[in-house]
Structures are given as C-alpha cells and as structure tokens.
Design an enzyme around this catalytic site. Structure first.
Site, PDB file in Angstrom:
ATOM      1  N   TRP A 188     -29.329  29.311  34.425  1.00 11.53           N
ATOM      2  CA  TRP A 188     -29.948  28.477  33.091  1.00 11.53           C
ATOM      3  C   TRP A 188     -29.001  27.356  32.892  1.00 11.53           C
ATOM      4  O   TRP A 188     -29.536  26.305  32.411  1.00 11.53           O
ATOM      5  CB  TRP A 188     -30.149  29.575  32.066  1.00 11.53           C
ATOM      6  CG  TRP A 188     -31.459  30.493  32.230  1.00 11.53           C
ATOM      7  CD1 TRP A 188     -31.200  31.849  32.564  1.00 11.53           C
ATOM      8  CD2 TRP A 188     -32.706  30.175  32.803  1.00 11.53           C
ATOM      9  NE1 TRP A 188     -32.478  32.432  33.130  1.00 11.53           N
ATOM     10  CE2 TRP A 188     -33.410  31.316  32.883  1.00 11.53           C
ATOM     11  CE3 TRP A 188     -33.368  28.903  32.587  1.00 11.53           C
ATOM     12  CZ2 TRP A 188     -34.801  31.328  33.174  1.00 11.53           C
ATOM     13  CZ3 TRP A 188     -34.694  28.881  33.035  1.00 11.53           C
ATOM     14  CH2 TRP A 188     -35.452  30.329  33.196  1.00 11.53           C
ATOM     15  N   LYS A 195     -37.377  37.480  24.002  1.00 11.29           N
ATOM     16  CA  LYS A 195     -36.440  38.402  24.447  1.00 11.29           C
ATOM     17  C   LYS A 195     -36.300  39.621  23.239  1.00 11.29           C
ATOM     18  O   LYS A 195     -36.673  40.721  23.126  1.00 11.29           O
ATOM     19  CB  LYS A 195     -35.439  38.175  24.990  1.00 11.29           C
ATOM     20  CG  LYS A 195     -35.567  37.312  26.239  1.00 11.29           C
ATOM     21  CD  LYS A 195     -34.384  36.523  26.850  1.00 11.29           C
ATOM     22  CE  LYS A 195     -34.884  35.372  27.670  1.00 11.29           C
ATOM     23  NZ  LYS A 195     -35.489  35.859  28.831  1.00 11.29           N
ATOM     24  N   ASP A 247     -27.389  27.903  23.858  1.00 15.04           N
ATOM     25  CA  ASP A 247     -28.770  28.592  24.472  1.00 15.04           C
ATOM     26  C   ASP A 247     -28.407  29.935  24.305  1.00 15.04           C
ATOM     27  O   ASP A 247     -27.855  30.446  24.797  1.00 15.04           O
ATOM     28  CB  ASP A 247     -28.730  28.173  25.827  1.00 15.04           C
ATOM     29  CG  ASP A 247     -30.034  29.037  26.346  1.00 15.04           C
ATOM     30  OD1 ASP A 247     -30.677  29.582  25.614  1.00 15.04           O
ATOM     31  OD2 ASP A 247     -30.317  28.531  27.428  1.00 15.04           O
TER      32      ASP A 247
HETATM   33  N1  PMP Z   1     -32.231  30.062  28.865  1.00 21.32           N
HETATM   34  C1  PMP Z   1     -31.803  31.269  29.205  1.00 21.32           C
HETATM   35  C2  PMP Z   1     -30.612  31.969  28.853  1.00 21.32           C
HETATM   36  C3  PMP Z   1     -32.945  32.156  29.668  1.00 21.32           C
HETATM   37  O1  PMP Z   1     -32.865  33.720  29.678  1.00 21.32           O
HETATM   38  C4  PMP Z   1     -34.229  31.808  29.855  1.00 21.32           C
HETATM   39  C5  PMP Z   1     -35.513  32.223  30.089  1.00 21.32           C
HETATM   40  N2  PMP Z   1     -35.520  33.559  30.696  1.00 21.32           N
HETATM   41  C6  PMP Z   1     -34.475  30.279  29.542  1.00 21.32           C
HETATM   42  C7  PMP Z   1     -33.373  29.690  28.971  1.00 21.32           C
HETATM   43  C8  PMP Z   1     -35.602  29.575  29.880  1.00 21.32           C
HETATM   44  O2  PMP Z   1     -36.797  29.882  28.781  1.00 21.32           O
HETATM   45  P1  PMP Z   1     -37.868  29.622  28.490  1.00 21.32           P
HETATM   46  O3  PMP Z   1     -38.763  30.212  29.392  1.00 21.32           O
HETATM   47  O4  PMP Z   1     -38.492  29.905  27.107  1.00 21.32           O
HETATM   48  O5  PMP Z   1     -38.224  27.990  28.689  1.00 21.32           O
END
Ligand code: PMP
Length: 357
Positions: free
Chosen positions: A99, A193, A169
């Site tokens: 991520w 989550k 994040d």
């Molecule tokens: N950052 C992290 C740490 C994540 O776990 C996720 C999704 N699993 C995201 C960003 C992306 O999130 P989204 O699908 O809401 O765009």
C-alpha cells in the site's frame, strides 16, 4: 455461524448488523429506510452529526481538526494528500509494503518523493527506523502506513517529524488502539475494516492543512470543498455513514478505544503465542513490528497451507487465505472479531498440527 477473517471488507459487529436489520425498512418511525432518506433531511443530518460527534469523542480529536466523510477509498487519498499538501514540491514517504508503494507511485505524479526509510530489503517483514537526520525542512509532509494490511506489520511508535506534518494511512488499524491525534497532520482510512461497509473514507485533518490545493485542483479532490460543506458538497455515502454511527455506538458501549485495544491485544497474543510455540505454523514477521490486526502465518509447504485453509473453512473459519502477493495464510482480526473467533482458530490450528506432525 462462521468467523470471517477477511482483510476487508470484513466482519461487522453482530449487534450492529442486527440493529441495522431492525431499522432497515423503517428508520425511527419515518416509514423510510436510511437508504431512502435525503441526505439533507433532518433525520440524516442527525445521523451524520452524531457519527462525527462519536468519532471525535472516541479518538479524542482536538477541536482544530476537521472530520470528513468522503468516498473514493484510501486509494483516492493517495492523490488528495499530495494535491492538497504538496506546496514546496517535495515529500518524504516511508516504504513498508504494497500500500505504501501505491501511495508513493501516486505521490510521484505531484512532486519529488524521497523514500527516507524502507523495509523492502527483507520483504517488508519489519518496520524500518527513521533517521531524524534524513528529515529535511523542505518536506511538505511525511507519509506512513501505520498498519500494513498485507504484510502484517505495524508502527508501534511514530516518527518524530517536528514541524513537518505527519500523514498516516490508518486504513487497517484506525480505532484499534489509542492514538494521539495531535501527532498527525492528516489521518485517513477506508472504513471497510474497523468502521463500516465499503464506500466511506474517513479523513481527520488539521485545520491549517486545508485550503492549500492549487486553483485547478478538481473540486471533489480539494479538502476545502468537503470541510466547508460538512461533507455534504455532494451526496455522501449515507448508509455507510449510518453504519459507522452504529459501530461508534457499539465501541462506546464496550468501553471505548481503551477497552477495544485491550481486547485486540488479547486476541493477537492468543494467536502469536501459539505461532511462536508451534512446530508447524510460523509468523514471517519480526516480533517488534507485528500488527495486532492482520496476522500472516505459514506452514513449511504450499500444499499444507492449502489443506489448512480447506480444514479451517470446514470448521467455519472463512477467508484465511493470504494476499495473492504473499501467499500462506492471514488472519485479519479487526475490532469486530470476537475473542472466541481467535480461540476457535487456534484450536483448529492445534488440531491440524497434531494431525500433520
Ligand atoms: N491502504 C491500506 C493500508 C489498505 O489496507 C487498503 C485496502 N486494503 C488501502 C489503502 C486501499 O483502500 P481502498 O480500497 O479503500 O482504496
């Protein structure tokens, strides 16, 4: 009855689902579902105001921060953060997994990105130290991913960035433990989550970081648009905000984040203690960097991993397969996972171990 270990969207607390079910077709005697209410109606206004009030109370959000209810996922924040904060044209990112890689790649479209620390050398199995010497005054912000959903690592202390805003994040660990919001310039998280169904993104942002976007910034990507309109510039994800409010009420009834944190630590210890004593299963993550939300684990072979996932499914333990990029297994044990779910997982792992060793 199953326990769902999905990394997201993931388990919601059963009492929350039951309350939503009860109110689904007739909210507060209105004869309408929350899904059918105008976002400008007094009933919905009360919902979003209560959601914000509860979130502020639970996380002790200081008065000089705004709470925004947005869409576009955490992924959209990968763009919104640089679009709004990159004024001098340079930012620092800490690279701790898949991520953060996406956040970095997006950031590079808007300015110069320095990766000031990375754990790529050991396949992201630890959280790197950040040398304060590497922090240049010229950075617009420092970006971290507090919990790495795929790799199962988490920051347990945050880098000291002085006057440089720290952007986090927190998608996979927001509300899982007590934090000091005032240490951060921006906190963002996809809600799917620990907070609500997918479709809602939470942003907590310090007032002075709003209003810095360029003139030509698309209106929906400017924090000012949303902070100036109480997250009502356009139609917000009303049902997800309602669900978030129910989850916040549930957290408060349980005793707040402090209580949630102690349950989360208990659940994580149950699983880590077993993993550390097991002769078959192991954790690939360095001890001091381990996440209490996402716990990857492996057996010595891919065949055994597959057999285990099958055996677990038969025992009512869902979605234990690890992310496709890392393989093995992963147990995501967010706030809504009861202690009994982790106890059951450990029991099934013990039985599997006895059979195969
Ligand atoms: N950052 C992290 C740490 C994540 O776990 C996720 C999704 N699993 C995201 C960003 C992306 O999130 P989204 O699908 O809401 O765009």
């Amino acid at each position: 009855m199953v326990y769902n270990f999905s990394a997201g969207p993931s388990m919601l607390p059963l009492p929350v689902l039951e309350k939503a079910q009860k109110e689904l077709v007739d909210y507060a005697g209105s004869g309408m579902s929350v899904m059918e209410l105008s976002h400008r109606s007094s009933l919905f206004t009360e919902i979003i105001e209560n959601a914000e009030r509860l979130l502020r109370e639970l996380l002790a959000v200081p008065a000089h921060y705004k709470v925004l209810f947005l869409q576009g996922g955490a992924s959209q924040q990968f763009s919104m953060v640089p679009l709004n904060l990159m004024k001098k044209g340079k930012a620092a990112y800490i690279h701790t997994g898949s991520w953060s890689a996406k956040a970095i790649k997006e950031g590079q479209k808007f300015g110069e990105i320095d990766v000031i620390a990375s754990s790529e050398d050991k396949n992201f199995t630890y959280i790197p130290e950040v040398e304060s010497l590497k922090l240049q005054k010229s950075y617009d912000y420092v970006h971290i991913t507090t919990n790495n959903t795929i790799e199962g690592t988490a920051f347990h202390t945050f880098p000291e960035t002085g006057d440089i805003p720290l952007v986090a994040d927190m998608s996979s660990n927001i509300m899982s433990e007590e934090i000091d919001v005032s240490k951060f310039g921006v906190i963002y998280a996809g809600a799917q989550k620990n907070i609500a169904p997918a479709g809602l993104t939470i942003v907590i942002i310090r007032d002075d970081l709003i209003g810095g976007a360029a003139e030509d910034c698309p209106v929906m990507l400017d924090y000012k648009t949303h902070s100036g309109s109480g997250s009502m510039y356009n139609t917000p994800p009303t049902f997800a905000i309602y669900m978030a409010k129910l989850v916040f009420e549930w957290v408060r009834e349980l005793g707040g984040i402090k209580e949630i944190e102690s349950m989360n630590r208990k659940k994580a210890s149950l699983l880590y203690d077993f993993l550390d004593s097991s002769v078959l299963f192991s954790s690939p993550v360095e001890r001091e960097s381990r996440s209490i939300m996402n716990i990857p684990f492996v057996t010595p072979s891919e065949d055994l991993n597959t057999d285990f996932i099958k055996a677990a499914k038969e025992a009512g333990l869902e979605t234990l397969k690890g992310h496709r990029s890392v393989g093995g297994m992963r147990a995501s044990i967010y706030n809504a996972m009861p202690v009994a779910g982790v106890e059951k997982l450990v029991e099934v792992m013990q039985a599997f171990e006895r059979k195969y060793t």
